[in-house]
Design an enzyme around this catalytic site. Sequence first.
Site: not given
Ligand code: PGA
Length: 259
Positions: A15, A17, A102, A104, A174, A180, A219
Amino acid sequence: MDASARWPVPVIAGNWKMNKGPRGAIEFIREFTARYAPVDAQTVLLIPPALSVFAVYEATSGRRDIQLGVQNIHWEKDGAFTGETSAGMARDSGAGFVLVGHSERRHVFGETDEQVRMKVRAALGASLTPVICVGETLEQRKAGRVQEVITNQLAAAIEGLTSDQTFAFLVAYEPVWAIGTGVTATPPDASEAHALLRVLLEKQFGPDGAAIPILYGGSVKRDNAQSLLAAANVDGLLIGGASLDAEGFATICREASRT
Ligand code: PGA
């Protein structure tokens, strides 16, 4: 149809983003495809920003083993929704998948369970495969509410889906506190949460629910990818930050195929 026949597991998804416009995306594909050869028993899914999807589709034309997705859709088919992307437009750009719900989207943009449900319906209506994301915040985890939060999120998203739609979607767990942040759920944490989601999937779809892929995200890096993939009920990874570097992501994909 067995899900593994449709999308061989593990599913390794990147992903991106809000990173990489069309030019950067094409550069990534050049580097990534030079370092990652097709693997039969594995699905690689790239999820660029919507603006870059068609460029990635064209750049991967010789590599139909690489699946493509968008990060979000609107639930309406078309119309006056400035800035939005419909499921049909995503299909037309070459995407076969869409991330729905997601964290976010839920926490930064205020997306609700009801909107997630409508997006899942819109995706299925356009033959776009939703990857339904669920996850608890740190506060909810500390309050012992993991099961309640993630099963409610998933139940709302798949409400009303029937057994002929068993393999029409994927799930991603997640935990918000792991996205992140550099903090990853341990393999047993991930297994435990995935098992809770599995119970719900089997309740709604019967024994076939056992074959719906559940990905872990939060992460994930090269040094923890293998142990997470080896955990029970973890059928793939949804990788944000570590999917942006073509060489690093290719290494994770190559190593995953040997897990
Ligand atoms: P990250 O993000 O691997 O940077 O923690 C995962 C995601 O939000 O899909």
